[in-house]
Motif scaffolding. Structure first.
Motif, short mmCIF file in Angstrom:
data_model
loop_
_atom_site.label_atom_id
_atom_site.label_comp_id
_atom_site.label_asym_id
_atom_site.label_seq_id
_atom_site.Cartn_x
_atom_site.Cartn_y
_atom_site.Cartn_z
N TRP A 97 11.60 -8.75 -1.90
CA TRP A 97 10.89 -7.76 -1.37
C TRP A 97 9.97 -6.99 -2.27
N LEU A 98 10.20 -6.96 -3.54
CA LEU A 98 9.33 -6.36 -4.57
C LEU A 98 8.28 -7.33 -5.06
N GLN A 99 8.39 -8.48 -4.81
CA GLN A 99 7.19 -9.40 -5.05
C GLN A 99 6.45 -9.27 -3.77
N ASN A 100 6.81 -8.93 -2.47
CA ASN A 100 6.04 -8.84 -1.55
C ASN A 100 5.29 -7.45 -1.89
N HIS A 101 5.79 -6.19 -2.47
CA HIS A 101 5.34 -5.27 -2.63
C HIS A 101 4.12 -5.35 -3.58
N LYS A 102 4.41 -6.15 -4.60
CA LYS A 102 3.37 -6.42 -5.62
C LYS A 102 2.24 -7.32 -4.97
N ARG A 103 2.58 -8.08 -4.24
CA ARG A 103 1.31 -8.72 -3.49
C ARG A 103 0.45 -7.93 -2.54
N LEU A 104 1.26 -6.89 -1.89
CA LEU A 104 0.49 -5.85 -1.28
C LEU A 104 -0.46 -4.96 -2.05
N TRP A 105 -0.01 -4.88 -3.41
CA TRP A 105 -0.70 -3.97 -4.37
C TRP A 105 -1.89 -4.60 -4.73
N ARG A 106 -1.77 -5.97 -5.24
CA ARG A 106 -2.81 -6.92 -5.62
C ARG A 106 -3.88 -7.09 -4.31
N GLU A 107 -3.57 -7.19 -3.33
CA GLU A 107 -4.20 -7.62 -2.15
C GLU A 107 -5.11 -6.21 -1.34
N HIS A 108 -4.19 -5.30 -1.49
CA HIS A 108 -4.39 -4.08 -0.41
C HIS A 108 -4.49 -2.76 -1.23
N ARG A 109 -4.04 -2.73 -2.43
CA ARG A 109 -3.87 -1.52 -3.23
C ARG A 109 -2.77 -0.68 -2.50
N ILE A 110 -1.79 -1.31 -2.12
CA ILE A 110 -0.64 -0.30 -1.78
C ILE A 110 0.31 -0.31 -2.74
N PRO A 111 0.52 1.12 -3.14
CA PRO A 111 1.28 1.36 -4.63
C PRO A 111 2.82 0.50 -4.29
N VAL A 112 3.33 0.14 -5.34
CA VAL A 112 4.62 -0.47 -5.06
C VAL A 112 5.58 0.63 -4.91
N THR A 113 5.44 1.90 -5.32
CA THR A 113 6.19 2.99 -4.99
C THR A 113 6.10 3.58 -3.69
N GLN A 114 5.05 3.07 -3.07
CA GLN A 114 4.82 3.61 -1.44
C GLN A 114 5.89 3.23 -0.52
N GLU A 115 6.31 4.15 0.05
CA GLU A 115 7.50 3.80 1.39
C GLU A 115 6.91 3.09 2.29
N LEU A 116 7.31 2.11 2.80
CA LEU A 116 7.07 1.36 4.00
C LEU A 116 7.81 1.90 5.19
N HIS A 117 7.31 2.76 5.87
CA HIS A 117 8.07 3.24 7.02
C HIS A 117 7.44 2.80 8.18
N THR A 118 7.94 1.77 8.85
CA THR A 118 7.39 0.83 9.84
C THR A 118 6.63 1.87 10.97
N THR A 119 7.38 2.92 11.58
CA THR A 119 6.72 3.66 12.45
C THR A 119 5.52 4.39 12.16
N GLU A 120 5.24 4.73 10.87
CA GLU A 120 3.92 5.20 10.48
C GLU A 120 3.06 4.49 10.17
N TYR A 121 3.13 3.40 9.35
CA TYR A 121 1.94 2.52 9.13
C TYR A 121 1.56 1.36 10.28
N VAL A 122 2.55 1.02 11.30
CA VAL A 122 2.46 0.26 12.31
C VAL A 122 1.37 0.98 13.17
N ASN A 123 1.61 2.13 13.68
CA ASN A 123 0.95 3.23 14.40
C ASN A 123 -0.25 3.86 13.90
N GLY A 124 -0.65 3.38 12.79
CA GLY A 124 -1.81 3.79 12.10
C GLY A 124 -1.91 5.23 11.69
N ARG A 125 -0.64 5.90 11.40
CA ARG A 125 -0.58 7.14 10.91
C ARG A 125 -0.34 7.34 9.58
N GLY A 126 0.37 6.38 8.97
CA GLY A 126 0.43 6.42 7.40
C GLY A 126 -0.82 5.89 6.72
#
Length: 227
Positions: free
Chosen positions: A34-63
């Motif tokens: 899961w951490l490697q996935n987070h690091k990939r999200l940082w490299r590709e999308h600049r999503i911080p590794v410390t960013q909470e991935l709360h599904t309801t928020e980001y899937v619905n475009g609110r986060g």
């Protein structure tokens, strides 16, 4: 080790619990994946590794989980956060599908929308009973981790009703803030995807098949089960 989170549709009385589980020797693998996935999200999308991935928020475009939206999700100067969030969710689902030693599952229960707390308690009690039976069959012990601060005492009382000499789940459920627990966030994604599979309404049509496509391979039951 079992990480649990809840989802559902309060207006209809639907309660869903999703979880990920693995033996303690697979804990480093599960967390590392899961951490490697987070690091990939940082490299590709600049999503911080410390960013909470709360599904309801980001899937619905609110986060607003990144400050650098990929160009493919910007059209005529408009940022399409829902499209971006769903792309991120699929990457996370792919990570769960390919994590060695990981199992997962989901259960649901329908009750009176006016007494949702009772339905949640009944569903959780049935889930713990299921865990107990499975652990007894394999002569194993387990610990359960959940999102939250532990203020809902119904979870504690469910565990303390078990016969001490026979119980297989050690201690009460241990509550952890999902903002600081990577593995609780994986359970959140499982629970949300299970809910989309069960409660199929038009605004979540994009995710109706996520559970079957990405998660069923890690679920011994293949699909969420009613309890």
């Amino acid at each position: 080790m079992i990480y649990v989170d809840d989802s559902g549709h309060p207006q209809s009385g639907l309660v869903v619990y999703g979880w990920v589980e693995f033996t303690p020797d697979h804990w480093p693998t599960a967390l590392s994946s899961w951490l490697q996935n987070h690091k990939r999200l940082w490299r590709e999308h600049r999503i911080p590794v410390t960013q909470e991935l709360h599904t309801t928020e980001y899937v619905n475009g609110r986060g607003r989980i990144t400050k650098r939206m990929p160009d493919r999700h910007v059209h005529d100067g408009v940022e399409y956060w829902k499209d971006f969030g769903r792309e991120v969710a699929v990457e996370c689902l792919e990570t769960l599908r390919s994590t060695e030693g990981l199992r997962l599952g989901a259960v649901y229960r329908r009750g009176d929308p006016g007494d949702l707390a009772r339905t949640k308690q009944q569903a959780y009690a049935a889930l713990v009973e299921r865990f107990e039976k499975e652990l007894s069959a394999s002569n194993s012990l387990a610990m359960v981790f959940m999102d939250g601060d532990g203020s809902d005492t119904s979870y504690r009382s469910t565990h303390r009703k078990l016969q001490l000499r026979q119980r297989r789940v050690i201690e009460d459920a241990i509550h952890i803030d999902s903002r600081t627990s990577q593995l609780v966030q994986t359970a959140d994604l499982v629970a949300w995807s299970a809910n989309a599979c069960i409660d199929q309404h038009a605004r979540n049509e994009f995710a109706w098949e996520w559970y079957e496509k990405y998660l069923s391979v890690r679920d011994p039951d293949r699909f969420p089960r009613e309890i």
